[in-house]
Design a protein around this motif. Structure first.
Motif, PDB file in Angstrom:
ATOM      1  N   GLU A 199       1.275  -1.266  -0.013  1.00 36.34           N
ATOM      2  CA  GLU A 199       0.037   0.289  -0.211  1.00 36.34           C
ATOM      3  C   GLU A 199       1.160   0.850  -0.276  1.00 36.34           C
ATOM      4  OE1 GLU A 199      -3.529   2.664   0.619  1.00 36.34           O
ATOM      5  OE2 GLU A 199      -3.291   0.232   0.096  1.00 36.34           O
ATOM      6  N   ALA A 200       2.448   0.988   0.687  1.00 37.75           N
ATOM      7  CA  ALA A 200       2.350   2.014   0.798  1.00 37.75           C
ATOM      8  C   ALA A 200       4.590   2.191   1.769  1.00 37.75           C
ATOM      9  CB  ALA A 200       1.888   3.430   1.608  1.00 37.75           C
ATOM     10  N   PHE A 201       5.247   2.807   1.116  1.00 33.20           N
ATOM     11  CA  PHE A 201       6.571   3.324   1.781  1.00 33.20           C
ATOM     12  C   PHE A 201       6.813   4.191   2.090  1.00 33.20           C
ATOM     13  CE2 PHE A 201      10.979   1.427   0.140  1.00 33.20           C
ATOM     14  CZ  PHE A 201      10.998   1.275   1.560  1.00 33.20           C
ATOM     15  N   GLN A 202       6.504   3.526   3.473  1.00 31.25           N
ATOM     16  CA  GLN A 202       6.144   4.757   4.619  1.00 31.25           C
ATOM     17  C   GLN A 202       8.164   5.339   5.189  1.00 31.25           C
ATOM     18  OE1 GLN A 202       4.597   4.924   8.340  1.00 31.25           O
ATOM     19  NE2 GLN A 202       5.530   6.590   9.564  1.00 31.25           N
ATOM     20  N   SER A 203       8.439   6.927   4.552  1.00 32.48           N
ATOM     21  CA  SER A 203       9.219   7.238   5.423  1.00 32.48           C
ATOM     22  C   SER A 203      10.757   6.660   4.479  1.00 32.48           C
ATOM     23  CB  SER A 203       9.936   7.011   6.928  1.00 32.48           C
ATOM     24  OG  SER A 203       8.325   8.073   7.125  1.00 32.48           O
ATOM     25  N   PRO A 204      10.799   6.169   3.493  1.00 32.03           N
ATOM     26  CA  PRO A 204      11.939   5.323   2.733  1.00 32.03           C
ATOM     27  C   PRO A 204      13.529   6.166   3.038  1.00 32.03           C
ATOM     28  CG  PRO A 204      10.481   5.960   1.235  1.00 32.03           C
ATOM     29  CD  PRO A 204       9.942   6.603   2.663  1.00 32.03           C
ATOM     30  N   THR A 205      13.323   7.030   2.904  1.00 28.82           N
ATOM     31  CA  THR A 205      14.680   7.960   2.808  1.00 28.82           C
ATOM     32  C   THR A 205      14.507   8.815   4.289  1.00 28.82           C
ATOM     33  OG1 THR A 205      13.747  10.142   1.510  1.00 28.82           O
ATOM     34  CG2 THR A 205      14.450   7.812   0.645  1.00 28.82           C
ATOM     35  N   LYS A 206      15.466   9.431   4.577  1.00 28.52           N
ATOM     36  CA  LYS A 206      15.898  10.905   5.326  1.00 28.52           C
ATOM     37  C   LYS A 206      14.760  11.782   5.257  1.00 28.52           C
ATOM     38  CE  LYS A 206      19.464   9.422   7.619  1.00 28.52           C
ATOM     39  NZ  LYS A 206      19.234   8.632   8.425  1.00 28.52           N
ATOM     40  N   ALA A 207      14.302  12.051   6.114  1.00 35.42           N
ATOM     41  CA  ALA A 207      13.206  13.771   6.424  1.00 35.42           C
ATOM     42  C   ALA A 207      13.376  14.720   4.325  1.00 35.42           C
ATOM     43  CB  ALA A 207      12.535  13.981   7.157  1.00 35.42           C
ATOM     44  N   LYS A 238      14.680  14.870  -3.082  1.00 31.44           N
ATOM     45  CA  LYS A 238      14.588  14.527  -4.723  1.00 31.44           C
ATOM     46  C   LYS A 238      14.823  12.883  -4.946  1.00 31.44           C
ATOM     47  CE  LYS A 238      19.116  14.919  -7.648  1.00 31.44           C
ATOM     48  NZ  LYS A 238      20.191  15.195  -8.114  1.00 31.44           N
ATOM     49  N   GLY A 239      14.924  12.137  -3.468  1.00 34.13           N
ATOM     50  CA  GLY A 239      15.253  10.653  -3.429  1.00 34.13           C
ATOM     51  C   GLY A 239      13.752  10.272  -3.867  1.00 34.13           C
ATOM     52  N   MET A 240      12.850  10.620  -2.784  1.00 36.61           N
ATOM     53  CA  MET A 240      11.481  10.880  -2.590  1.00 36.61           C
ATOM     54  C   MET A 240      11.197  10.609  -4.232  1.00 36.61           C
ATOM     55  SD  MET A 240      10.297  11.335   0.691  1.00 36.61           S
ATOM     56  CE  MET A 240      10.523  13.650   1.350  1.00 36.61           C
ATOM     57  N   ALA A 241      11.425  11.885  -4.330  1.00 35.13           N
ATOM     58  CA  ALA A 241      10.239  12.193  -6.106  1.00 35.13           C
ATOM     59  C   ALA A 241      11.204  11.242  -6.897  1.00 35.13           C
ATOM     60  CB  ALA A 241      10.836  13.555  -6.466  1.00 35.13           C
ATOM     61  N   VAL A 259       7.014   3.828  -6.564  1.00 31.71           N
ATOM     62  CA  VAL A 259       6.922   3.953  -5.142  1.00 31.71           C
ATOM     63  C   VAL A 259       5.943   4.711  -4.490  1.00 31.71           C
ATOM     64  CG1 VAL A 259       8.428   3.289  -2.716  1.00 31.71           C
ATOM     65  CG2 VAL A 259       9.233   2.840  -5.723  1.00 31.71           C
ATOM     66  N   PRO A 260       5.189   3.978  -3.872  1.00 35.73           N
ATOM     67  CA  PRO A 260       3.804   4.178  -3.139  1.00 35.73           C
ATOM     68  C   PRO A 260       4.182   5.331  -1.959  1.00 35.73           C
ATOM     69  CG  PRO A 260       3.600   2.441  -3.105  1.00 35.73           C
ATOM     70  CD  PRO A 260       4.705   2.465  -4.530  1.00 35.73           C
ATOM     71  N   VAL A 261       4.814   6.853  -1.820  1.00 30.68           N
ATOM     72  CA  VAL A 261       5.787   7.130  -0.800  1.00 30.68           C
ATOM     73  C   VAL A 261       4.604   7.121   0.244  1.00 30.68           C
ATOM     74  CG1 VAL A 261       7.328   9.006   0.118  1.00 30.68           C
ATOM     75  CG2 VAL A 261       7.787   7.317  -2.222  1.00 30.68           C
ATOM     76  N   MET A 262       5.068   7.343   1.666  1.00 31.11           N
ATOM     77  CA  MET A 262       4.014   7.776   2.441  1.00 31.11           C
ATOM     78  C   MET A 262       5.082   8.778   3.133  1.00 31.11           C
ATOM     79  SD  MET A 262       2.269   6.348   5.609  1.00 31.11           S
ATOM     80  CE  MET A 262       0.846   5.624   4.616  1.00 31.11           C
ATOM     81  N   ALA A 263       4.832  10.114   3.255  1.00 34.51           N
ATOM     82  CA  ALA A 263       5.789  11.430   4.155  1.00 34.51           C
ATOM     83  C   ALA A 263       4.746  12.057   4.784  1.00 34.51           C
ATOM     84  CB  ALA A 263       6.587  11.949   3.349  1.00 34.51           C
ATOM     85  N   THR A 264       5.434  12.169   5.815  1.00 31.10           N
ATOM     86  CA  THR A 264       6.537  11.948   6.785  1.00 31.10           C
ATOM     87  C   THR A 264       5.607  11.750   8.579  1.00 31.10           C
ATOM     88  OG1 THR A 264       6.329  14.398   8.272  1.00 31.10           O
ATOM     89  CG2 THR A 264       7.621  13.966   5.944  1.00 31.10           C
ATOM     90  N   GLU A 265       5.278  12.306   9.007  1.00 25.84           N
ATOM     91  CA  GLU A 265       4.648  11.984  10.585  1.00 25.84           C
ATOM     92  C   GLU A 265       4.287  12.550  11.114  1.00 25.84           C
ATOM     93  OE1 GLU A 265       6.071   8.106  13.749  1.00 25.84           O
ATOM     94  OE2 GLU A 265       7.413   8.655  12.176  1.00 25.84           O
ATOM     95  N   GLY A 321       5.281  14.948  -4.966  1.00 26.97           N
ATOM     96  CA  GLY A 321       3.301  14.051  -5.405  1.00 26.97           C
ATOM     97  C   GLY A 321       3.865  12.918  -4.378  1.00 26.97           C
ATOM     98  N   VAL A 322       3.870  12.274  -3.729  1.00 22.86           N
ATOM     99  CA  VAL A 322       3.636  11.771  -2.249  1.00 22.86           C
ATOM    100  C   VAL A 322       2.171  11.002  -2.852  1.00 22.86           C
ATOM    101  CG1 VAL A 322       4.931  12.089  -0.958  1.00 22.86           C
ATOM    102  CG2 VAL A 322       3.289  13.027  -0.859  1.00 22.86           C
ATOM    103  N   ALA A 323       2.612  10.133  -2.843  1.00 23.18           N
ATOM    104  CA  ALA A 323       1.207   8.710  -2.292  1.00 23.18           C
ATOM    105  C   ALA A 323       0.216   9.300  -1.633  1.00 23.18           C
ATOM    106  CB  ALA A 323       1.260   7.320  -2.812  1.00 23.18           C
ATOM    107  N   PHE A 324       1.259   9.193  -0.038  1.00 17.87           N
ATOM    108  CA  PHE A 324       0.342   9.779   1.171  1.00 17.87           C
ATOM    109  C   PHE A 324       1.202  10.323   1.911  1.00 17.87           C
ATOM    110  CE2 PHE A 324      -1.102   5.561  -0.109  1.00 17.87           C
ATOM    111  CZ  PHE A 324      -1.968   5.448   0.131  1.00 17.87           C
ATOM    112  N   LEU A 325       0.383  11.425   2.692  1.00 14.48           N
ATOM    113  CA  LEU A 325       1.342  12.862   3.361  1.00 14.48           C
ATOM    114  C   LEU A 325       0.479  11.993   4.892  1.00 14.48           C
ATOM    115  CD1 LEU A 325       2.623  15.257   3.969  1.00 14.48           C
ATOM    116  CD2 LEU A 325       0.533  16.280   3.440  1.00 14.48           C
ATOM    117  N   GLN A 326       1.192  11.667   5.532  1.00 12.41           N
ATOM    118  CA  GLN A 326       0.949  11.253   7.111  1.00 12.41           C
ATOM    119  C   GLN A 326       1.487  12.508   7.556  1.00 12.41           C
ATOM    120  OE1 GLN A 326       3.400   8.546   8.844  1.00 12.41           O
ATOM    121  NE2 GLN A 326       1.783   7.032   8.979  1.00 12.41           N
ATOM    122  N   THR A 327       0.163  12.504   8.162  1.00 15.46           N
ATOM    123  CA  THR A 327       0.059  13.848   9.732  1.00 15.46           C
ATOM    124  C   THR A 327      -0.314  12.593  11.231  1.00 15.46           C
ATOM    125  OG1 THR A 327      -0.427  15.946  10.003  1.00 15.46           O
ATOM    126  CG2 THR A 327      -1.341  15.089   8.220  1.00 15.46           C
TER     127      THR A 327
END
Length: 379
Positions: free
Chosen positions: A223-231, A235-238, A245-251, A267-273
């Motif tokens: 479903e999502a890869f949460q916090s895959p890189t440093k916050a 550039k890496g998340m992009a 990759v369905p990136v979820m950031a951050t927390e 353009g993250v898939a999920f903005l986690q807050t």
């Protein structure tokens, strides 16, 4: 005339986790929670919670007492968001934005609890009468632990699906890439094929390693890869997003400019807050508006108590832009107070109780009083 805030109380709670479980960043020992209670001139009570990730709650409590609570005593409930915005603007000079957002979250959630009580309606209806009235919950666990084998992990994750969760989350990033890839594959083999997984890297990987790990997994199950890189590695998340990759950031991020960048540039898939970290339910409403019409959806973080969870569930019940809410299986303080109604027509959608406000109260016999401030003026 809007009722006024006549009393503000702050309580704390400590959950002893014993240091036997961890993620790549934290070994959990004592986990604190800080609560704000507002009493208004009509004799009603509202409850909210603040983000507290420190080794002790003292700094946040002192900040609430001296820098936040005095601004809200004798003020109308309807003016709380205006006062909060003013305090946040002034924080440019104090560099206390993060602690302020946490403190204001407790005030804001309690204000919405009171407001919905006055309207005699569940809180989500006060936020948005057109909301669905229910939230999609996912089970969050899968931490590392002393003596915890892969078999133990698989049994844990399978038990969550047995409870009816169609989406679960586990931690990665504390072992080698090969070991954690094997852990994820073992979990996917152990849970039903219809169940999807969120993998949480806790900011552990370079984007190259994160991509290697993701490409080793069945993409349709993630479903999502949460916090895959440093916050701060936008550039890496992009790159990961462009690679599918369905990136979820951050927390716990609270800064609007960071949210804008994650939505518009990455353009993250999920903005986690976390409602208790971002400034409360008013700020969740702002974020829902921001992601509307974009490829990003919200996911609400909860890693503390049932008060924070109920606030997040009401937000998800109000806004279609919220994809899901974290239901933690480790941080479960006061979860025995939850009264949720399962919506049988969809996988693990839960509705808050059909009662005015949050639908939950603070068990004061289980918490410690930190301070109480009372208005000196008559109602």
């Amino acid at each position: 005339m809007s009722s006024k805030i006549k009393k503000i109380k702050v309580h704390t709670h400590c959950n002893d986790l014993g240091g036997k479980i961890w993620n790549p960043s934290i070994r959990w020992t004592n986990k604190y929670a800080v609560f704000v209670t507002l009493n208004d001139s009509a004799g009603n009570v509202g409850i909210g919670e603040c983000w507290c990730f420190d080794t002790a709650p003292d700094a946040l409590v002192a900040y609430l007492r001296t820098e936040v609570a005095p601004h809200f005593l004798d003020q109308a409930l309807a003016d709380v968001p205006v006062i909060a915005r003013g305090l946040f603007e002034k924080a440019t000079l104090t560099a206390r934005h993060g602690m302020l957002a946490s403190a204001l979250a407790g005030i804001d959630i309690a204000m919405w609890d009171l407001t919905a009580g006055h309207e005699n309606t569940p809180l989500w209806r006060s936020l948005n009468k057109q909301g669905s009235g229910a939230a999609h919950l996912y089970a969050s666990g899968g931490l590392y632990g002393e003596g915890k084998s892969v078999d133990d992990l698989c049994k844990e994750m399978s038990s969550q699906t047995a409870r009816g969760f169609a989406l679960t989350k586990m931690k990665i990033g504390a072992l080698s890439l090969q070991e954690d890839t094997a852990r994820v594959k073992a979990v996917l083999a152990a849970i039903p094929k219809s169940t999807k997984l969120i993998i949480d890297g806790v900011y552990s990987y370079s984007y190259e390693d994160a991509l290697r790990l993701f490409e080793a997994l069945p993409a349709e199950r993630i479903e999502a890869f949460q916090s895959p890189t440093k916050a701060w590695d936008y550039k890496g998340m992009a790159h990961l997003t462009k690679a599918g990759v369905p990136v979820m950031a951050t927390e716990a991020e609270y800064r609007p400019e960071i949210h804008d960048r994650l939505i518009e540039d990455v353009g993250v898939a999920f903005l986690q807050t976390a409602p208790v970290a971002v400034g409360g339910l008013t700020q969740v409403a702002t974020l829902a508006s921001k992601v509307n019409g974009t490829q990003t959806r919200l996911s609400l973080e909860v890693s503390s108590t049932a008060i924070a969870l109920m606030a997040a569930i009401h937000a998800a019940a109000a806004y279609v832009e919220v994809a899901h809410v974290e239901y933690h299986t480790v941080h479960t303080v006061f979860f025995d107070s939850l009264a949720l109604e399962r919506r049988k027509e969809e996988p693990f959608r839960m509705a808050p109780p059909n009662k005015p406000g949050l639908g939950i109260s603070l068990p004061e016999h289980k918490v410690l009083m930190a301070f109480e401030e009372t208005s000196n003026t008559s109602p």
